[in-house]
Design a protein around this motif. Structure first.
Motif, PDB file in Angstrom:
ATOM      1  N   ARG A 123     101.819 -56.048  -2.641  1.00 49.13           N
ATOM      2  CA  ARG A 123     101.668 -54.622  -2.943  1.00 49.13           C
ATOM      3  C   ARG A 123     102.775 -53.744  -2.352  1.00 49.13           C
ATOM      4  N   TYR A 150     105.870 -53.486  -5.788  1.00 48.37           N
ATOM      5  CA  TYR A 150     105.121 -54.583  -6.385  1.00 48.37           C
ATOM      6  C   TYR A 150     106.083 -55.729  -6.668  1.00 48.37           C
ATOM      7  N   GLY A 157     105.512 -49.092  -7.668  1.00 51.46           N
ATOM      8  CA  GLY A 157     104.387 -48.610  -8.454  1.00 51.46           C
ATOM      9  C   GLY A 157     104.267 -49.189  -9.848  1.00 51.46           C
ATOM     10  N   GLU A 214      87.929 -48.131 -14.420  1.00 56.66           N
ATOM     11  CA  GLU A 214      88.212 -47.392 -13.189  1.00 56.66           C
ATOM     12  C   GLU A 214      86.949 -46.703 -12.671  1.00 56.66           C
ATOM     13  N   ARG A 255      91.810 -46.902  -7.467  1.00 57.19           N
ATOM     14  CA  ARG A 255      92.302 -45.541  -7.588  1.00 57.19           C
ATOM     15  C   ARG A 255      92.859 -45.308  -8.988  1.00 57.19           C
ATOM     16  N   ARG A 261      94.940 -44.780 -12.106  1.00 55.44           N
ATOM     17  CA  ARG A 261      96.301 -45.139 -12.509  1.00 55.44           C
ATOM     18  C   ARG A 261      96.993 -46.064 -11.514  1.00 55.44           C
ATOM     19  N   ASN A 262      96.232 -46.771 -10.697  1.00 51.09           N
ATOM     20  CA  ASN A 262      96.823 -47.712  -9.748  1.00 51.09           C
ATOM     21  C   ASN A 262      96.669 -49.117 -10.312  1.00 51.09           C
ATOM     22  N   ASP A 263      97.754 -49.664 -10.839  1.00 48.89           N
ATOM     23  CA  ASP A 263      97.710 -50.962 -11.504  1.00 48.89           C
ATOM     24  C   ASP A 263      97.355 -52.095 -10.550  1.00 48.89           C
ATOM     25  N   ASP A 289      95.451 -51.979  -7.817  1.00 44.15           N
ATOM     26  CA  ASP A 289      94.010 -51.926  -7.564  1.00 44.15           C
ATOM     27  C   ASP A 289      93.235 -52.526  -8.739  1.00 44.15           C
TER      28      ASP A 289
END
Length: 405
Positions: free
Chosen positions: A25, A29, A66, A86, A94, A96-98, A100
């Motif tokens: 992470r 990434y 990101g 989501e 969260r 728009r957090n790919d 996660d």
């Protein structure tokens, strides 16, 4: 060792239950293959995008802040289904957090890939549904209930073997439309997964987050990336093959590039089958055959790809009268512009035989006209939708017929 979603810093990438790489992470990434997978020459294949022109495993993809590598980004849902996932996994994912979302859904993804927390299962989590299906349309991965009838969501990575597709509220009759078009594809000899129309009441124990207000039946399609007993069969779509992000599925490549890849990586026969499917899309007015609606499948030992069965086949013209082909064909997208000259340009760019391409188009037109007008599944399509599909077939038949001259 257990961990929490928020504490997850790395994910193990498994292919057919074997660890082949890791995604880290922070601070970016970063994805890297394991040394033993490299020692095996990158076999079985994860994606053609990771191979060099000579077929060897290339360097690890460049880390980006990101942004997941394109192969993994294309495994995640889009649009309404992403919003629902989501919400369903709120507190862990969260917006728009790919990373996660990948951590939450990675137990049941398309193909034979799983993406799991490196430090073990998430701590104190109640059983949850963790499937991921790419695409914009609301759809669920479901399994048939034993003994009770109906279908339900699999929990915690158990594989679903059907996809239940909900009709969008704005587009009435989509399920019937696609069901009839899949029946047509099967009738003219194409490889089509098993499918049926079911009622919403056939889905059992569906969490509130996954319920929609759209009316009409659901289209249930047998997953061709799942075998007997839940066996995972690897697949990848052509956005993954070309290494482009989901946002570029309509402009990341042209149709001749898909055909050329099939010709080289699979066989000339597969490339010509792709041409037949393109001709079907033009004839019926399907403007949504973008990069993610074409896939490779890796049967057996996973060392060699094949063209996957046809899917997401419907006529978009009844809903979008000005629609066009999703990608460029011989530098043309407009359906009515797809005369013989465009197919010849397409053939030359794909390094296919002009005569073989033109013959495949003509044969497809003939087969559709032999079967479509008498197809039993026509009867279930709403009258106005059917009328517009019929008009498209009538208009396109002489246009595509120029390939016979």
């Amino acid at each position: 060792m257990n961990t929490s979603f928020r504490a997850i810093q790395s994910l193990d990438v498994l292919l057919d239950k074997r660890k082949i790489g890791t995604i880290v992470r922070s601070p970016v990434y970063a994805f890297s293959f394991t040394q033993d997978y490299r020692a095996d020459g990158g076999s079985p294949i994860l994606s053609l995008s990771f191979l060099s022109a000579s077929g060897e495993l290339g360097r690890d993809p460049k880390p980006l802040a990101g942004i997941l590598p394109a192969f993994f980004a294309n495994l995640l849902p889009e649009g309404k289904l992403r919003e629902v996932m989501e919400k369903y996994h709120k507190g862990n994912v969260r917006r728009r957090n790919d990373f996660d979302l990948l951590a939450a859904l990675g137990a049941d993804m398309s193909g034979a890939v799983q993406v799991l927390p490196s430090d073990g299962p998430v701590m104190n989590e109640m059983p949850a549904t963790r499937f991921s299906i790419a695409g914009m349309q609301m759809k669920l991965s479901v399994a048939r209930q034993r003994g009770e009838g109906g279908f339900t969501l699999p929990m915690d990575g158990e594989p679903g073997n059907y996809i239940a597709k909900f009709p969008p509220e704005a587009f009435p009759g989509v399920s019937e439309n696609e069901f009839a078009n899949l029946a047509l594809a099967a009738a003219i000899g194409m490889d089509v997964p098993d499918r049926e129309l079911v009622e919403r009441s056939d889905l059992k124990n569906i969490p509130d987050e996954f319920n929609t207000h759209s009316g009409g039946p659901l289209l249930l399609v047998r997953r061709f990336d799942r075998g007997v007993g839940g066996q995972r069969i690897h697949i990848e779509d052509f956005a993954q093959v070309f290494g482009v992000q989901p946002s570029r599925k309509y402009d990341g490549a042209a149709f001749h590039q898909i055909a050329a890849t099939l010709n080289e990586a699979v066989s000339p026969h597969a490339a010509l089958e792709f041409v037949r499917r393109l001709a079907l899309a033009a004839l019926t007015g399907n403007g949504d055959m973008h990069l993610k609606n074409w896939s490779l499948i890796y049967p057996g030992d996973g060392h060699r790809p094949a063209l996957a069965p046809i899917y997401d086949v419907l006529s978009t013209i009844p809903y979008i009268p000005t629609d066009a082909m999703a990608l460029s064909l011989g530098r043309e997208r407009a359906f009515k512009g797809l005369t013989a000259s465009r197919w010849k340009a397409f053939a030359n760019r794909a390094r296919l035989s002009e005569s073989a391409v033109l013959k495949a188009v003509v044969e497809t037109v003939e087969r559709v006209n032999q079967r479509w007008w008498h197809l039993p599944e026509r009867d279930i399509v709403p009258a106005m939708i059917l009328k517009r599909i019929d008009e498209q077939v009538k208009v396109m038949t002489p246009i595509l017929g120029t390939c016979a001259r």
